[in-house]
Write an enzyme that holds these catalytic residues in place. Sequence first.
Site, PDB file in Angstrom:
ATOM      1  N   CYS A   1       0.843  -1.208   0.000  1.00  0.00           N
ATOM      2  CA  CYS A   1       0.000   0.000   0.000  1.00  0.00           C
ATOM      3  C   CYS A   1       0.877   1.258   0.000  1.00  0.00           C
ATOM      4  O   CYS A   1       0.658   2.196  -0.778  1.00  0.00           O
ATOM      5  CB  CYS A   1      -0.922  -0.035   1.220  1.00  0.00           C
ATOM      6  SG  CYS A   1      -2.162   1.267   1.255  1.00  0.00           S
ATOM      7  N   CYS A   2       1.913   1.265   0.848  1.00  0.00           N
ATOM      8  CA  CYS A   2       2.818   2.425   0.886  1.00  0.00           C
ATOM      9  C   CYS A   2       3.587   2.572  -0.425  1.00  0.00           C
ATOM     10  O   CYS A   2       3.877   3.697  -0.849  1.00  0.00           O
ATOM     11  CB  CYS A   2       3.805   2.300   2.051  1.00  0.00           C
ATOM     12  SG  CYS A   2       3.165   2.810   3.652  1.00  0.00           S
TER      13      CYS A   2
ATOM     14  N   CYS B   1      -1.286   8.574   7.281  1.00  0.00           N
ATOM     15  CA  CYS B   1      -2.627   8.228   6.792  1.00  0.00           C
ATOM     16  C   CYS B   1      -3.513   7.799   7.962  1.00  0.00           C
ATOM     17  O   CYS B   1      -3.038   7.155   8.905  1.00  0.00           O
ATOM     18  CB  CYS B   1      -2.533   7.057   5.823  1.00  0.00           C
ATOM     19  SG  CYS B   1      -1.565   7.386   4.357  1.00  0.00           S
TER      20      CYS B   1
ATOM     21  N   CYS C   1      -3.495   4.131   9.443  1.00  0.00           N
ATOM     22  CA  CYS C   1      -2.236   3.612  10.010  1.00  0.00           C
ATOM     23  C   CYS C   1      -1.656   4.514  11.089  1.00  0.00           C
ATOM     24  O   CYS C   1      -0.461   4.427  11.385  1.00  0.00           O
ATOM     25  CB  CYS C   1      -1.206   3.424   8.899  1.00  0.00           C
ATOM     26  SG  CYS C   1      -1.752   2.291   7.625  1.00  0.00           S
TER      27      CYS C   1
ATOM     28  N   CYS D   1       7.576   4.040   6.129  1.00  0.00           N
ATOM     29  CA  CYS D   1       6.678   3.791   4.996  1.00  0.00           C
ATOM     30  C   CYS D   1       7.441   3.367   3.751  1.00  0.00           C
ATOM     31  O   CYS D   1       6.866   2.813   2.824  1.00  0.00           O
ATOM     32  CB  CYS D   1       5.844   5.033   4.696  1.00  0.00           C
ATOM     33  SG  CYS D   1       6.813   6.444   4.143  1.00  0.00           S
TER      34      CYS D   1
HETATM   35  S1  SF4 Z   1       0.457   4.664   5.613  1.00  0.00           S
HETATM   36 FE1  SF4 Z   1      -1.104   3.037   5.559  1.00  0.00          FE
HETATM   37  S2  SF4 Z   1      -2.803   3.800   4.304  1.00  0.00           S
HETATM   38 FE2  SF4 Z   1      -1.008   5.149   3.973  1.00  0.00          FE
HETATM   39  S3  SF4 Z   1      -0.056   4.354   2.162  1.00  0.00           S
HETATM   40 FE3  SF4 Z   1       0.968   3.352   3.896  1.00  0.00          FE
HETATM   41  S4  SF4 Z   1      -0.175   1.460   4.323  1.00  0.00           S
HETATM   42 FE4  SF4 Z   1      -1.417   2.740   2.924  1.00  0.00          FE
END
Ligand code: SF4
Length: 244
Positions: free
Chosen positions: A115-116, A203, A206, A230
Site C-alpha cells: 500500500c505504501c 494516513c 495507520c 513507509c
Molecule cells: S500509511 Fe497506511 S494507508 Fe497510507 S499508504 Fe501506507 S499502508 Fe497505505
Amino acid sequence: MISKTEIDDLNEQFRRAPSEDVLRWAWNRFETRAAIGTSFQGAGLVMIHLSKIHDLPFPVFTLDTGLLFPETSELKKRLEDFFGMTIESQEPDISVEAQEETQGPELWKRDPDLCCTIRKVLPLQDKLSNLDCWMTGLRRQQSDTRSDVDVVEVYVFDESTGREIVKVNPMAYWTREAIWKYIHDYQIPYNPLHDQGYRSIGCWPCTKKTLANQIDERAGRWTGFQKVECGIHTFMSKKVDFQI
Ligand code: SF4
C-alpha cells in the site's frame, strides 16, 4: 557529482550550524532543482518558515495518498495562506477505489508495504525524477531508525543509470521541544491532531495516538506490524562508492 570529502566536510560544518545555513547552501547549489517534501510534521513546518524568512524560495510538495486525515488536508490550505505559497500535492496513479478493485479492500491491513509503495513511494519517485536535491524534515531524535541521519546525504536514485540525488536534512539535530517552541513563537499553523495525542501523523488507517510513556515519536504508526517506515526514506541505497 559531489565528493565524499565534500560531504564529510559539509556534515562536520553543519553539525553546529543553524539550519538556515544548510538551507542557504542547498539553494545556492541547486536552486529550484531542490524541493522541500513535507507531511506537515512540526520539523517540516519550521523548515518552510526558515526558508521563507531567509528568502530561499524552495518549491514545496507533499504526498497526498488519498487517505490523509481531514485535519491534514485542511492544514495544507491554512499553510498555503500563512506562507503565501502553493504546496504541490503529489498523488498516486490510482485512486483508493481503484486500488480496492485491483488489490482488494483495506490493503493497509493486509500488506501495508505494498500500500505504501503504491500510494507513497512511487509518487515520490516520480517527483524526485525531476529533482537533484530533496529536502526533508527528518530528525535524529524521532526514532531509532532515524538516529544516524546526516544533514547531507547522497543516494543512488537509479541503479541502472547511476543517477544520484542529494538528500538534505536541515532539521536533523533539532529536538522535539525546540520544534514546538519555534512553532508557538511564530504562531505557525499546525495539525490540531497533535493536541489530541498524535505525535506523528500519517494516513488515517495507520496512525494511532502515541502513549505518554512511549519515547519513540513514531510509535503510533502501523501499530500491530513490524513496519516502522513507509519506505520513502529507505527505497534508495545510500551511496558509499563516492568519486573523490
Ligand atoms: S500509511 Fe497506511 S494507508 Fe497510507 S499508504 Fe501506507 S499502508 Fe497505505
